[in-house]
Design an enzyme around this catalytic site. Sequence first.
Site, short mmCIF file in Angstrom:
data_model
loop_
_atom_site.label_atom_id
_atom_site.label_comp_id
_atom_site.label_asym_id
_atom_site.label_seq_id
_atom_site.Cartn_x
_atom_site.Cartn_y
_atom_site.Cartn_z
N GLU A 121 1.38 -4.72 11.21
CA GLU A 121 2.74 -4.19 11.14
C GLU A 121 3.10 -3.77 9.73
OE1 GLU A 121 5.36 -6.42 14.45
OE2 GLU A 121 4.49 -7.75 12.93
N LYS A 125 13.31 -2.92 16.66
CA LYS A 125 11.92 -2.51 16.44
C LYS A 125 11.45 -1.89 17.75
CE LYS A 125 8.87 -5.02 14.16
NZ LYS A 125 7.82 -6.02 13.80
N GLU A 136 15.89 -10.30 11.03
CA GLU A 136 17.08 -11.01 10.56
C GLU A 136 17.25 -10.82 9.04
OE1 GLU A 136 15.58 -13.29 14.18
OE2 GLU A 136 14.70 -12.20 12.51
N TYR A 187 29.58 8.87 5.65
CA TYR A 187 28.49 8.56 6.58
C TYR A 187 27.13 8.77 5.95
CZ TYR A 187 32.49 9.83 9.57
OH TYR A 187 33.73 9.97 10.12
#
Length: 136
Positions: free
Chosen positions: A39, A116, A90, A71
């Site tokens: 990953e 994810k 987290e 934005y």
Amino acid sequence: MITYSFNFINLLLYKLSIMGKIFVEGIKIYAYHGCFKEETAIGTNFQVDVELDTDFTKPSLSDNIEDAVNYQAVFTVINEQMAIPSHLLEHVSKRIMDALFEEFDAVEKIKLKVSKLNVPLGGHIENVAVQIEHER
């Protein structure tokens, strides 16, 4: 002629404040978050959705981008934080939230979701996500 003091005008604006929410949704970012070696080496696609509670009073009266939460600047903050690898969603979520609060004084509350996509967990899983909320 009636003249108003600055404090009276501020009090009036406070009483007439227009609270609102800004939604920046579906931000797609390729990043390198995860606990597995693959990953962090190969990376994957993520999606970020954010909801910002803020006072719309000043920008609704001025029609000036300088008085509003921009934005594009929100996207830039999120993109910068997503570029820093983390093991856990987290962790990256908390970093994004802290950076948004630091960048935008007008933001009172943030609700943030980091997903994810196409997670390698041995089966077809569309996404995994964490959602956090915090108020100043």
